[in-house]
Write an enzyme that holds these catalytic residues in place. Structure first.
Site, PDB file in Angstrom:
ATOM      1  CD  GLU A 266      49.056  33.994  37.435  1.00 25.54           C
ATOM      2  OE1 GLU A 266      50.005  33.428  37.633  1.00 25.54           O
ATOM      3  OE2 GLU A 266      48.257  34.434  37.880  1.00 25.54           O
TER       4      GLU A 266
ATOM      5  CB  CYS B 156      49.611  38.775  42.385  1.00 22.62           C
ATOM      6  SG  CYS B 156      50.836  38.447  41.383  1.00 22.62           S
TER       7      CYS B 156
END
EC number: 3.5.4.33
Lengths: 151, 151
Positions: free
Chosen positions: A61, A89
């Site tokens: 990401e 996360c």
């Protein structure tokens, strides 16, 4: 009458993210992949590279957000959708917040490290969130990776 | 008898982080600076570069963690201390967790975006945390930056 089918749905783009995860798998990285989509176009694609770059911040990401900002020529991804095979996360959700990503679509949940455990919520209240797209496939590749590691 | 003075205390290294914040200020970036210290040596120093790099992930802590990993030749910063002028945000705290940084020292608190608001706690329970070192100076440079922006 035939129905028009939009080939560019969430499954289509998640499949692209999953292809990135497959590249990570081949490179012996924890297999997570991501793509950033703007107006039905993929403007960034990335996979986890923490081992290759020896850098804990090199999650799929993070790399995708940086690459998408480069592609757009601006740091905000307001009209973009991030597709990622695993629930982001804490770190990645923080980045998604700062980048003002409009929509996040993830595959498998991450009950241990995923951002959804956190309170107050990390993402902006207006961020559209879609969960569980191709969940089984996104989870299976990670399970396969760790089973292989243990052998 | 004279007391031995250790010049390498938390104030010393925070002053180095503050120097990085001053560089950011000059570059018209939100003035936050960070250094990573290993065995009393600064192995990485960085300041916020989100504007210059047009990248929301380019916080001082993120750049310092990546640079420190490069310096060490490994992605874990187990015996390292991260000094940062502001309380890390969610993203940066997530990175600090992944990097297994042993000790975090920050100056000014960030009640709005700081990681300490979050539950369950983002940092590992064994991470040593020192708060408020040179708090006034670390806060003042940020206040000055935003006052200047509003003019």
């Amino acid at each position: 009458m035939s129905e028009l089918i939009n080939p560019f749905d969430d499954n289509y783009f998640m499949r692209q993210a999953l292809q990135e995860a497959e590249v990570a798998f081949e490179e012996e990285e924890i297999p997570v992949g991501a793509v950033v989509v703007w107006k039905n176009r993929i403007i960034a694609r990335a996979h986890n590279q923490t081992e290759r770059l020896s850098d804990v911040t090199a999650h799929a990401e993070m790399l995708a957000i940086t690459a998408a900002a480069n592609a757009i020529g601006g740091k905000y991804l307001k009209d973009c959708t991030l597709y990622v095979t695993m629930e982001p996360c804490t770190m990645c959700a923080g980045a998604i917040f700062w980048a003002q990503v409009s929509k996040v679509v993830f595959g498998a949940a991450d009950l241990k490290r995923g951002y959804e455990r956190l309170d107050p919520p990390v993402l902006h209240g207006k961020t559209e969130i879609v969960r569980g797209i191709m969940q089984a496939e996104c989870q299976a590749i990670v399970d396969e990776f760790f089973q292989k590691l243990r052998k």
